[in-house]
Write a protein that holds these residues in place. Sequence first.
Motif, PDB file in Angstrom:
ATOM      1  N   SER B  21      23.100  37.379  30.335  1.00 16.74           N
ATOM      2  CA  SER B  21      24.558  37.562  30.359  1.00 16.74           C
ATOM      3  C   SER B  21      24.930  38.854  31.059  1.00 16.74           C
ATOM      4  N   ALA B  22      24.163  39.902  30.795  1.00 17.09           N
ATOM      5  CA  ALA B  22      24.461  41.201  31.398  1.00 17.09           C
ATOM      6  C   ALA B  22      24.304  41.128  32.920  1.00 17.09           C
ATOM      7  N   LEU B  23      23.252  40.432  33.375  1.00 14.23           N
ATOM      8  CA  LEU B  23      23.068  40.261  34.822  1.00 14.23           C
ATOM      9  C   LEU B  23      24.262  39.521  35.429  1.00 14.23           C
ATOM     10  N   LEU B  24      24.701  38.470  34.754  1.00 13.94           N
ATOM     11  CA  LEU B  24      25.834  37.688  35.261  1.00 13.94           C
ATOM     12  C   LEU B  24      27.109  38.522  35.280  1.00 13.94           C
ATOM     13  N   ALA B  25      27.291  39.316  34.222  1.00 20.06           N
ATOM     14  CA  ALA B  25      28.485  40.171  34.172  1.00 20.06           C
ATOM     15  C   ALA B  25      28.465  41.172  35.329  1.00 20.06           C
ATOM     16  N   LEU B  26      27.288  41.703  35.646  1.00 17.45           N
ATOM     17  CA  LEU B  26      27.185  42.630  36.772  1.00 17.45           C
ATOM     18  C   LEU B  26      27.465  41.911  38.094  1.00 17.45           C
ATOM     19  N   SER B  27      27.090  40.634  38.161  1.00 18.18           N
ATOM     20  CA  SER B  27      27.307  39.899  39.411  1.00 18.18           C
ATOM     21  C   SER B  27      28.800  39.758  39.716  1.00 18.18           C
ATOM     22  N   VAL B  28      29.612  39.601  38.685  1.00 16.87           N
ATOM     23  CA  VAL B  28      31.049  39.465  38.937  1.00 16.87           C
ATOM     24  C   VAL B  28      31.723  40.844  38.996  1.00 16.87           C
ATOM     25  N   TRP B  29      31.069  41.829  38.416  1.00 15.42           N
ATOM     26  CA  TRP B  29      31.588  43.208  38.502  1.00 15.42           C
ATOM     27  C   TRP B  29      31.766  43.627  39.961  1.00 15.42           C
ATOM     28  N   LEU B  30      30.829  43.221  40.813  1.00 10.23           N
ATOM     29  CA  LEU B  30      30.866  43.622  42.220  1.00 10.23           C
ATOM     30  C   LEU B  30      32.193  43.274  42.877  1.00 10.23           C
ATOM     31  N   THR B  31      32.629  42.028  42.707  1.00  8.92           N
ATOM     32  CA  THR B  31      33.884  41.644  43.339  1.00  8.92           C
ATOM     33  C   THR B  31      35.073  42.267  42.611  1.00  8.92           C
ATOM     34  N   LEU B  32      34.989  42.367  41.295  1.00  4.01           N
ATOM     35  CA  LEU B  32      36.088  42.988  40.550  1.00  4.01           C
ATOM     36  C   LEU B  32      36.258  44.438  40.962  1.00  4.01           C
ATOM     37  N   TYR B  33      35.157  45.128  41.164  1.00  7.02           N
ATOM     38  CA  TYR B  33      35.220  46.532  41.555  1.00  7.02           C
ATOM     39  C   TYR B  33      35.908  46.679  42.908  1.00  7.02           C
ATOM     40  N   ALA B  34      35.724  45.662  43.768  1.00  5.02           N
ATOM     41  CA  ALA B  34      36.381  45.681  45.076  1.00  5.02           C
ATOM     42  C   ALA B  34      37.786  45.080  44.996  1.00  5.02           C
ATOM     43  N   GLY B  35      38.243  44.808  43.758  1.00  5.26           N
ATOM     44  CA  GLY B  35      39.613  44.339  43.573  1.00  5.26           C
ATOM     45  C   GLY B  35      39.808  42.855  43.786  1.00  5.26           C
ATOM     46  N   GLN B  36      38.727  42.081  43.798  1.00 10.22           N
ATOM     47  CA  GLN B  36      38.836  40.649  44.072  1.00 10.22           C
ATOM     48  C   GLN B  36      38.487  39.845  42.832  1.00 10.22           C
ATOM     49  N   SER B 149      28.170  55.560  46.869  1.00 12.67           N
ATOM     50  CA  SER B 149      27.849  55.609  48.298  1.00 12.67           C
ATOM     51  C   SER B 149      29.088  55.333  49.139  1.00 12.67           C
ATOM     52  N   THR B 150      28.920  55.375  50.450  1.00 14.25           N
ATOM     53  CA  THR B 150      30.038  55.053  51.346  1.00 14.25           C
ATOM     54  C   THR B 150      30.564  53.643  51.055  1.00 14.25           C
ATOM     55  N   VAL B 151      29.635  52.725  50.734  1.00 10.88           N
ATOM     56  CA  VAL B 151      30.039  51.345  50.472  1.00 10.88           C
ATOM     57  C   VAL B 151      30.828  51.238  49.169  1.00 10.88           C
ATOM     58  N   GLY B 152      30.352  51.916  48.130  1.00 10.39           N
ATOM     59  CA  GLY B 152      31.054  51.888  46.853  1.00 10.39           C
ATOM     60  C   GLY B 152      32.458  52.473  46.979  1.00 10.39           C
ATOM     61  N   ARG B 153      32.576  53.537  47.764  1.00 15.15           N
ATOM     62  CA  ARG B 153      33.902  54.132  47.973  1.00 15.15           C
ATOM     63  C   ARG B 153      34.818  53.180  48.729  1.00 15.15           C
ATOM     64  N   ALA B 154      34.235  52.461  49.696  1.00 10.81           N
ATOM     65  CA  ALA B 154      35.045  51.497  50.449  1.00 10.81           C
ATOM     66  C   ALA B 154      35.544  50.395  49.517  1.00 10.81           C
ATOM     67  N   TRP B 155      34.685  49.927  48.620  1.00  7.80           N
ATOM     68  CA  TRP B 155      35.113  48.900  47.669  1.00  7.80           C
ATOM     69  C   TRP B 155      36.246  49.410  46.780  1.00  7.80           C
ATOM     70  N   ALA B 156      36.097  50.636  46.289  1.00  5.90           N
ATOM     71  CA  ALA B 156      37.141  51.207  45.440  1.00  5.90           C
ATOM     72  C   ALA B 156      38.454  51.329  46.216  1.00  5.90           C
ATOM     73  N   ALA B 157      38.342  51.700  47.493  1.00  5.60           N
ATOM     74  CA  ALA B 157      39.544  51.829  48.319  1.00  5.60           C
ATOM     75  C   ALA B 157      40.236  50.477  48.479  1.00  5.60           C
ATOM     76  N   LEU B 158      39.441  49.425  48.690  1.00  3.35           N
ATOM     77  CA  LEU B 158      39.997  48.069  48.804  1.00  3.35           C
ATOM     78  C   LEU B 158      40.782  47.695  47.562  1.00  3.35           C
ATOM     79  N   ARG B 159      40.205  48.042  46.420  1.00  3.22           N
ATOM     80  CA  ARG B 159      40.863  47.719  45.158  1.00  3.22           C
ATOM     81  C   ARG B 159      42.212  48.424  45.074  1.00  3.22           C
ATOM     82  N   GLU B 160      42.282  49.635  45.582  1.00  6.50           N
ATOM     83  CA  GLU B 160      43.514  50.412  45.496  1.00  6.50           C
ATOM     84  C   GLU B 160      44.568  49.941  46.495  1.00  6.50           C
ATOM     85  N   ASP B 161      44.172  49.708  47.743  1.00 11.03           N
ATOM     86  CA  ASP B 161      45.158  49.422  48.782  1.00 11.03           C
ATOM     87  C   ASP B 161      44.447  48.913  50.040  1.00 11.03           C
ATOM     88  N   GLU B 162      44.560  47.604  50.266  1.00  7.89           N
ATOM     89  CA  GLU B 162      43.830  47.007  51.387  1.00  7.89           C
ATOM     90  C   GLU B 162      44.315  47.503  52.744  1.00  7.89           C
TER      91      GLU B 162
END
Lengths: 250, 290
Positions: B21-36, B149-162
């Motif tokens: 379950s934890a692995l699955l939750a992390l799998s969807v965390w990725l898109t949620l973190y990017a605001g999707q 990382s640069t990628v994680g920051r980009a995801w966070a930025a997407l979540r804030e304002d595309e």
Amino acid sequence: MLLETAGLTKRFGGVTAVNAVDLAVDERTTLGLIGPNGAGKTTLINLISGLLTADEGAIRFAGADISREPAHRLAARGIARTFQGVRVFKGLSVLDNVLIGAHTRLRPDVLPRLAPTRGRTDPADALALLERVGLARARAGALAGELPYGDQRRLEIARALASRPRLLILDEPAAGMNPTESLALRSLMRSLVTDGLTIILIEHDVRLVMGACDRVVVLNFGRKIADGSPAEIQRDPVVREAYLGSEDAA
Amino acid sequence: METLLEFFRTYATAIAVIGISALLALSVWLTLYAGQLTLGNAAFMGVGAYVSALLGRHLDTPFPLALLSGALAAAVIAVPLGVTVFRLRGVYLAIATLAFGEIVRVILLATPITGKGQGLNGIPPKTELWHIYLSLAVVAYVLWRVQGSTVGRAWAALREDELASASQGIDVRRFKLASFVIGALIAGWAGGLSAHLTFSIDPSDFGFSKAVQILVFAVVGGIPNVLGPIVGAVVFTALPEILRPLKDYRDIFQGLILLGVIVFLPRGLVTFLDVRRTRKLERIGAADVA
Ligand SMILES: Nc1ncnc2c1ncn2[C@@H]1O[C@H](COP(=O)(O)OP(=O)(O)O)[C@@H](O)[C@H]1O
Ligand SMILES: [Mg+2]
């Protein structure tokens, strides 16, 4: 010529927001873009920065045709901008905002960061930028959304500068600033141009525009109605009629 | 010591399920973190489960290779799917990914080799507890490092304002797609582990309710960091076990607990650790989950 547009046109339904606009911006100069509300200033820079695609016309930047390029590629080419009414990443730290501005410049560091000893991106450049726009380094850890409005404006400029752009577009950066802040903005712009930057400034504050710009372009109903030195623009009867006259009266 | 072993023996299955379950939750965390908001990960889990189980059964593929193939199959499917659905946003995106889940379910129901509605039975129980928890440790560590990382920051930025992100040079579509595909990879891997844990799988294991369950783990745990989805998964997988003595009232209490968490800690259980920052985020109206 760093930036040139030819016959640039953008329509929204029945409204022609930008109508056959020719623009030419020399390197290391500041171009003022003025005009009444709804004249098409923001739309024009949305076209230049790639957030909108023109219906007609062409845009050249540093010798390349960029008419169809998406925003993220134009950022990599050296076009940076701020937004009318501020769009910082509110929920992220001030530092992260600037680091995201440096996205096109920073090497992707996912793989190196898998080593547990590898730290975060060196913040030195970002902190120096904060200082340059007049934000205290001590605020770097604060959430961007916590900053007073004027500071968010400054942060947005720092974020735009973080990509080390060749062209900086500012959309009404002085709105809501007091005279002191507006003066600081003017001297910042001057020092940026000295460093080699080219600036397009959209602004209602006539004094700021006339003081800071080498040339001024006036838009009205999407059309360019005047283009000249600040002195020429101030004398231009058409401009006075369309815009400055009412502004002076106010 | 004896009691600890006893505990593990009694709850071995539950502990394994928690890890998955934890692995699955992390799998969807990725898109949620990017605001999707995407709900395709149950289906990706199903793809991983079926592909790995069928490879083992028909081609005698070694277990690690079968797991990897299942995960890669899910990721490969995620690419064209992502390219298509990321034209959409918010609830429309969620529905499109759910529709994909339904398509996968119907295909599984209609294909002879998958055992159709009866499912696949007699899958060898090759998954051991350490496989699951090593996977979880690796995935959590990698995502934690990626976040800064640069990628994680980009995801966070997407979540804030595309739009503002695009103006900073972030290729919005590529970064969304990357979060989706990596999420599918993790979900597919978890699916393979889960198939070789439970002896049998059938299409209903990977349907709508599973998709929602995975989302609940991540959202209720919280998306500020990778700890959130793990905590959410642990709490909401263990809860039914803990509440077992309540018998008929169990579901009611579980629902009440879920409601309580959502109302009092709307940004997730882990925000309990940093209430002040969370209050601030709420006050300034920072972007939340998708
Ligand atoms: N996204 C849009 N959709 C429809 N109409 C728009 C859009 N953006 C701008 N407009 C219209 O285009 C015209 C120019 O707007 P704008 O470029 O924002 O002017 P300015 O920045 O000079 O005040 C206005 O009539 C405005 O209503
Ligand atoms: Mg405007």
